[in-house]
Design an enzyme around this catalytic site. Sequence first.
Site, PDB file in Angstrom:
ATOM      1  N   HIS A  75     -40.050 -72.315  34.255  1.00 18.52           N
ATOM      2  CA  HIS A  75     -41.191 -72.792  33.461  1.00 18.52           C
ATOM      3  C   HIS A  75     -41.258 -74.325  33.428  1.00 18.52           C
ATOM      4  O   HIS A  75     -40.242 -74.989  33.294  1.00 18.52           O
ATOM      5  CB  HIS A  75     -41.114 -72.233  32.031  1.00 18.52           C
ATOM      6  N   ASP A  92     -34.647 -70.170  27.223  1.00 25.14           N
ATOM      7  CA  ASP A  92     -35.598 -69.443  26.368  1.00 25.14           C
ATOM      8  C   ASP A  92     -35.207 -67.972  26.221  1.00 25.14           C
ATOM      9  O   ASP A  92     -36.076 -67.099  26.096  1.00 25.14           O
ATOM     10  CB  ASP A  92     -37.012 -69.516  26.963  1.00 25.14           C
ATOM     11  N   HIS A 150     -35.812 -74.605  22.343  1.00 18.48           N
ATOM     12  CA  HIS A 150     -36.968 -74.864  21.473  1.00 18.48           C
ATOM     13  C   HIS A 150     -36.579 -74.839  20.001  1.00 18.48           C
ATOM     14  O   HIS A 150     -35.665 -74.117  19.597  1.00 18.48           O
ATOM     15  CB  HIS A 150     -38.073 -73.807  21.681  1.00 18.48           C
ATOM     16  N   HIS A 173     -34.597 -71.717  33.952  1.00 20.10           N
ATOM     17  CA  HIS A 173     -35.696 -70.936  34.526  1.00 20.10           C
ATOM     18  C   HIS A 173     -36.814 -71.875  34.946  1.00 20.10           C
ATOM     19  O   HIS A 173     -36.765 -73.062  34.670  1.00 20.10           O
ATOM     20  CB  HIS A 173     -36.182 -69.835  33.564  1.00 20.10           C
ATOM     21  N   ASP A 223     -42.001 -76.439  31.253  1.00 17.95           N
ATOM     22  CA  ASP A 223     -41.415 -77.156  30.116  1.00 17.95           C
ATOM     23  C   ASP A 223     -39.870 -77.145  30.186  1.00 17.95           C
ATOM     24  O   ASP A 223     -39.189 -77.551  29.238  1.00 17.95           O
ATOM     25  CB  ASP A 223     -41.913 -76.607  28.772  1.00 17.95           C
ATOM     26  N   HIS A 224     -39.339 -76.701  31.337  1.00 15.30           N
ATOM     27  CA  HIS A 224     -37.886 -76.752  31.564  1.00 15.30           C
ATOM     28  C   HIS A 224     -37.532 -77.487  32.853  1.00 15.30           C
ATOM     29  O   HIS A 224     -36.372 -77.841  33.066  1.00 15.30           O
ATOM     30  CB  HIS A 224     -37.308 -75.324  31.591  1.00 15.30           C
ATOM     31  N   HIS A 275     -37.344 -63.065  29.917  1.00 15.82           N
ATOM     32  CA  HIS A 275     -38.349 -64.113  29.687  1.00 15.82           C
ATOM     33  C   HIS A 275     -38.953 -64.490  31.043  1.00 15.82           C
ATOM     34  O   HIS A 275     -40.171 -64.515  31.204  1.00 15.82           O
ATOM     35  CB  HIS A 275     -37.681 -65.307  29.017  1.00 15.82           C
TER      36      HIS A 275
END
Length: 241
Positions: free
Chosen positions: A58, A133, A171, A56, A60-61, A114
């Site tokens: 985001h 996530d 995570h 996805h 942090d990905h 998400h």
Amino acid sequence: MALEIVRVPVLSDNYVWLVHEPMSGETMVVDPAVAPPVLEKAEELGWKISQIWNTHWHPDHTGGNAEIKEVTGCTITGPAAEAERIPTLDVQVKGGDAVRLGEVTAHVIHVPAHTAGHIAFHFADEKAAFVGDTLFAMGCGRLFEGTAEQMFNNMRALEALGDETDIYCAHEYTLSNGRFALTVEPDNTALAQRMEEVVVLRDRGEPTVPTTIALEKATNPFMRARSVAELAARRAAKDAA
Ligand code: ZN
Ligand code: FE
């Protein structure tokens, strides 16, 4: 197992996964939050990164996409539905598509909630799934762009992958998820036992993922929610915790 999988812990609690397919020599990175530690780890292992797969959009990905591509010339695959938010994508995929890493194939599963276009990658023969996530050890992703009903359906889709499937999430949230899970099901002995193990591992600074579908079916309050309403109530309670 036709794959070698190595965890790269980055930022405060992200796991980036390096996935090596030895027959072809291909190496793929799942959800690189950042580039330098991923490039270093690949170098140390003697693995040449040829692909990135994103679950996805985001940051942090996807934050390491551009730099890893610049250094390695790799191909980046991710959700078509989020292509506008992942400008580095080369290949757009959607639920039902097949993606190849050398000699092995993964199938794309659409798991919105998400984020609206969130996908997971399932290597059926290797019994491994990269879920970003969507599903965590004893938890699930927050419903930023979707509904409890979608997350409930995602739990059914992931459950259907089979008990023996290893679940690689993005995570290390296990300790806080487990504490919440115990408030939901204080009498769940499998959960209590798992938490004892998790506390020991985290005290030593050790990871608690990957997990398995069997373990999540026994201990995850979101996978164990019997209705959409129950999942929604648990998600709201966790968000407020
Ligand atoms: Zn996310
Ligand atoms: Fe994340």
